[in-house]
Scaffold this active site. Structure first.
Site, PDB file in Angstrom:
ATOM      1  N   SER A  58      92.896 -26.853  25.847  1.00  0.00           N
ATOM      2  CA  SER A  58      94.147 -26.437  25.205  1.00  0.00           C
ATOM      3  C   SER A  58      95.307 -26.338  26.190  1.00  0.00           C
ATOM      4  O   SER A  58      96.452 -26.415  25.793  1.00  0.00           O
ATOM      5  CB  SER A  58      93.971 -25.103  24.481  1.00  0.00           C
ATOM      6  OG  SER A  58      93.829 -24.054  25.401  1.00  0.00           O
ATOM      7  N   LYS A 105      96.752 -19.064  27.711  1.00  0.00           N
ATOM      8  CA  LYS A 105      97.902 -19.726  27.075  1.00  0.00           C
ATOM      9  C   LYS A 105      99.144 -19.512  27.924  1.00  0.00           C
ATOM     10  O   LYS A 105      99.155 -18.744  28.872  1.00  0.00           O
ATOM     11  CB  LYS A 105      98.154 -19.153  25.667  1.00  0.00           C
ATOM     12  CG  LYS A 105      96.983 -19.251  24.726  1.00  0.00           C
ATOM     13  CD  LYS A 105      96.641 -20.672  24.384  1.00  0.00           C
ATOM     14  CE  LYS A 105      95.387 -20.725  23.520  1.00  0.00           C
ATOM     15  NZ  LYS A 105      94.771 -22.013  23.499  1.00  0.00           N
TER      16      LYS A 105
END
Length: 150
Positions: A58, A105
């Site tokens: 990701s 993230k």
């Protein structure tokens, strides 16, 4: 092998008292080293920082790039500081609201900032932040679960 006795597989160790003493000495040395090093490491992890290994793609290509064959065999690790002031663009480790597992993230917006989510403009609520992965096609982030508590 007189009288039908079968030697023990540990006979080499039991027959030599000095080898037993050496093994016990090594274990005592290991236990002493662990007693001295583990508590400070736990203290540092709880108070200041720790190392976190990144799983998944990701955050690719920034973390865990898959461009070369050798990159597919290794994971990237990040040094996580607990008492840092967050700025937009920082890479953060947080709890996934759906699975409660740790995820990595990029911090895009903090409380009371405006964010564009696929054409929809919204304001991040107070006490929350907006996080996104660098690889939108493989990232489950605030675009899916919304703002997360800080």
């Amino acid at each position: 092998l007189k009288g039908g006795l079968v030697p023990s597989p540990w006979a080499w160790c039991l027959g030599r008292p000095e080898s037993v003493a050496m093994a016990a000495s090594k274990w005592r040395g290991f236990a002493r080293a662990a007693w001295v090093t583990v508590p400070p490491l736990i203290f540092i992890k709880d108070r200041w920082m720790w190392v976190y290994c990144v799983d998944g793609r990701s955050m690719s290509p920034t973390l865990n790039p898959q461009d070369r064959f050798i990159d597919r065999w290794f994971r990237d690790c990040v040094l996580v500081s607990k008492n840092a002031e967050f700025r937009n663009g920082d890479i953060v480790v947080l709890r996934d609201p759906d699975t409660n597992s740790s995820i990595v993230k990029r911090l895009v917006a903090q409380q009371n900032e405006v964010v564009n989510n696929g054409g929809t403009i919204s304001v991040v609520p107070s006490g929350h932040c907006w996080v996104e992965g660098d690889n939108p096609g493989r990232s489950v982030d605030s675009r899916h679960f919304g703002p997360v508590p800080m």
